[in-house]
Design a protein around this motif. Structure first.
Motif, mmCIF file in Angstrom:
data_model
loop_
_atom_site.group_PDB
_atom_site.id
_atom_site.type_symbol
_atom_site.label_atom_id
_atom_site.label_comp_id
_atom_site.label_asym_id
_atom_site.label_seq_id
_atom_site.Cartn_x
_atom_site.Cartn_y
_atom_site.Cartn_z
ATOM 1 N N ALA A 167 10.430 -6.124 15.289
ATOM 2 C CA ALA A 167 10.885 -6.927 14.158
ATOM 3 C C ALA A 167 10.134 -6.538 12.890
ATOM 4 N N GLY A 168 10.849 -6.584 11.761
ATOM 5 C CA GLY A 168 10.230 -6.281 10.484
ATOM 6 C C GLY A 168 9.319 -7.401 10.017
ATOM 7 N N LYS A 169 8.364 -7.047 9.169
ATOM 8 C CA LYS A 169 7.364 -8.011 8.697
ATOM 9 C C LYS A 169 8.024 -9.187 7.971
ATOM 10 N N PHE A 170 8.988 -8.889 7.093
ATOM 11 C CA PHE A 170 9.679 -9.940 6.353
ATOM 12 C C PHE A 170 10.364 -10.901 7.329
ATOM 13 N N TRP A 171 11.032 -10.345 8.351
ATOM 14 C CA TRP A 171 11.717 -11.175 9.347
ATOM 15 C C TRP A 171 10.725 -12.057 10.101
ATOM 16 N N VAL A 172 9.594 -11.498 10.476
ATOM 17 C CA VAL A 172 8.604 -12.261 11.246
ATOM 18 C C VAL A 172 8.133 -13.475 10.453
ATOM 19 N N TYR A 173 7.784 -13.264 9.179
ATOM 20 C CA TYR A 173 7.305 -14.387 8.375
ATOM 21 C C TYR A 173 8.399 -15.423 8.137
ATOM 22 N N GLU A 174 9.643 -14.943 7.972
ATOM 23 C CA GLU A 174 10.757 -15.839 7.675
ATOM 24 C C GLU A 174 11.268 -16.572 8.913
ATOM 25 N N GLN A 175 11.505 -15.837 9.992
ATOM 26 C CA GLN A 175 12.215 -16.394 11.134
ATOM 27 C C GLN A 175 11.322 -16.776 12.315
ATOM 28 N N ALA A 176 10.199 -16.098 12.489
ATOM 29 C CA ALA A 176 9.347 -16.375 13.652
ATOM 30 C C ALA A 176 8.215 -17.343 13.308
ATOM 31 N N ILE A 177 7.395 -16.961 12.331
ATOM 32 C CA ILE A 177 6.276 -17.833 11.942
ATOM 33 C C ILE A 177 6.756 -18.923 10.996
ATOM 34 N N ARG A 178 7.780 -18.639 10.211
ATOM 35 C CA ARG A 178 8.396 -19.591 9.283
ATOM 36 C C ARG A 178 7.385 -20.073 8.242
ATOM 37 N N VAL A 179 6.875 -19.126 7.502
ATOM 38 C CA VAL A 179 5.909 -19.404 6.438
ATOM 39 C C VAL A 179 6.671 -19.904 5.203
ATOM 40 N N PRO A 180 6.328 -21.063 4.650
ATOM 41 C CA PRO A 180 7.076 -21.599 3.502
ATOM 42 C C PRO A 180 7.094 -20.691 2.275
ATOM 43 N N PHE A 181 5.970 -20.001 1.981
ATOM 44 C CA PHE A 181 5.908 -19.128 0.812
ATOM 45 C C PHE A 181 5.370 -17.756 1.227
ATOM 46 N N TYR A 182 6.072 -16.719 0.777
ATOM 47 C CA TYR A 182 5.681 -15.340 1.075
ATOM 48 C C TYR A 182 5.621 -14.576 -0.240
ATOM 49 N N ALA A 183 4.460 -13.963 -0.535
ATOM 50 C CA ALA A 183 4.276 -13.214 -1.777
ATOM 51 C C ALA A 183 3.998 -11.749 -1.469
ATOM 52 N N ILE A 184 4.611 -10.866 -2.253
ATOM 53 C CA ILE A 184 4.425 -9.412 -2.121
ATOM 54 C C ILE A 184 3.858 -8.911 -3.448
ATOM 55 N N TYR A 185 2.638 -8.405 -3.406
ATOM 56 C CA TYR A 185 1.912 -7.984 -4.617
ATOM 57 C C TYR A 185 1.825 -6.470 -4.666
ATOM 58 N N SER A 197 0.818 -1.212 0.000
ATOM 59 C CA SER A 197 0.000 0.000 0.000
ATOM 60 C C SER A 197 0.852 1.264 0.000
ATOM 61 N N GLY A 198 2.120 1.135 0.338
ATOM 62 C CA GLY A 198 3.025 2.281 0.328
ATOM 63 C C GLY A 198 4.109 2.071 -0.718
ATOM 64 N N ASN A 199 5.366 2.175 -0.260
ATOM 65 C CA ASN A 199 6.487 1.974 -1.190
ATOM 66 C C ASN A 199 7.063 0.570 -1.125
ATOM 67 N N GLY A 200 6.454 -0.300 -0.317
ATOM 68 C CA GLY A 200 6.908 -1.686 -0.222
ATOM 69 C C GLY A 200 7.949 -1.938 0.848
ATOM 70 N N SER A 201 8.416 -0.899 1.519
ATOM 71 C CA SER A 201 9.465 -1.093 2.527
ATOM 72 C C SER A 201 8.959 -1.886 3.727
ATOM 73 N N GLU A 202 7.706 -1.678 4.107
ATOM 74 C CA GLU A 202 7.160 -2.410 5.258
ATOM 75 C C GLU A 202 7.104 -3.902 4.976
ATOM 76 N N GLU A 203 6.667 -4.265 3.766
ATOM 77 C CA GLU A 203 6.525 -5.674 3.413
ATOM 78 C C GLU A 203 7.889 -6.360 3.230
ATOM 79 N N ARG A 204 8.933 -5.578 2.972
ATOM 80 C CA ARG A 204 10.274 -6.127 2.744
ATOM 81 C C ARG A 204 11.214 -5.868 3.920
ATOM 82 N N ASP A 205 10.673 -5.451 5.047
ATOM 83 C CA ASP A 205 11.480 -5.085 6.207
ATOM 84 C C ASP A 205 12.075 -6.327 6.865
ATOM 85 N N THR A 206 13.395 -6.470 6.774
ATOM 86 C CA THR A 206 14.082 -7.636 7.339
ATOM 87 C C THR A 206 14.674 -7.349 8.714
#
Length: 253
Positions: free
Chosen positions: A135-153, A115-124
């Motif tokens: 923690a950044g959103k990207f980090w949370v999905y990768e390291q905390a929740i460990r979601v197998p697939f993450y898409a940024i549209y 919804s903005g410039n994409g920095s929030e969705e790519r925040d590591t």
């Protein structure tokens, strides 16, 4: 002197005790139909994958991954996500949120709409000084929740990035020859479709099957069936006309 064990039992809050919203406006006008389109078109595929109905889809729903104060700071609210092999209801109740310490099973795919410039969705950004709320959103999905697939549209760029968890880190996926991103556990591909949905002509995020066939929404399936029925009627009418030209009454056949 022996000390009696503590009688205090740690109880963690469940989805009925945690906030289901942070009280902010989180949807733009295009995002609501986009979520509906993703859900409507994928449901027949997921119903086939899960004949007993054990799966759930979240649309702008909270995923609680840690306890914080206030509680909502310990949650992410993806625009769309799918969790396999969990019941659609929890103890007979609709989920207010998805609580990792209660559910255990992580979403298979999470999708964020920029919804903005994409920095929030790519925040590591990793946790600072043990404060995971930063923690950044990207980090949370990768390291905390460990979601197998993450898409940024990004609708403005008519693009989607897909990341797959590999060796504990997200690796950016490359599109196939069709320009789509395969999601093998679902047997589908994710990509951009330029067209009209709900009176908006835009580059929509959509699903295809692994043969490259677009997964249709309910309205599209109904329209396709209507066109097929009209074509069958036209063929039948032409055949009847030819029979009459030959002096044969089609009603007597």
């Amino acid at each position: 002197m022996s000390i009696a064990p503590s009688q205090t039992k740690l109880t963690l809050p469940d989805h009925t005790q945690l906030p289901e919203t942070d009280g902010t406006f989180v949807k733009k006008f295009q995002e609501h139909p986009q979520s509906l389109l993703l859900t409507d078109s994928i449901r027949p595929t997921l119903d086939a994958l899960h004949p007993t109905g054990r799966y759930t889809i979240g649309q702008d729903s909270g995923i609680y991954w840690q306890l914080t104060e206030p509680p909502e700071r310990g949650a992410e609210a993806p625009d769309w996500f799918y969790v396999p092999n969990v019941p659609s209801l929890l103890n007979g109740e609709m989920r207010r949120s998805y609580v990792m310490w209660q559910e255990i099973v992580a979403p298979l795919i999470v999708i964020e709409f920029v919804s903005g410039n994409g920095s929030e969705e790519r925040d590591t950004t990793s946790p600072l000084d043990g404060d995971r709320a930063k923690a950044g959103k990207f980090w949370v999905y990768e390291q905390a929740i460990r979601v197998p697939f993450y898409a940024i549209y990004e609708v403005k760029k008519a693009s989607v990035e897909v990341y797959e968890l590999s060796a504990n880190h997200y690796q950016r996926c490359e599109p196939n020859d069709r320009g789509h991103f395969p999601i093998p556990p679902m047997g589908v591909e994710l990509g951009i479709w330029q067209g009209s949905y709900m009176n908006q002509t835009l580059p929509w995020l959509r699903w295809w099957d692994d043969q490259g066939n677009l997964l249709l929404s309910g309205d599209e399936r109904a329209e396709q069936e209507k066109q097929r029925a009209e074509q069958e009627k036209q063929r039948a009418d032409r055949l009847a006309a030819k029979l009459r030209e030959l002096g044969v009454d089609p009603e007597e056949l």
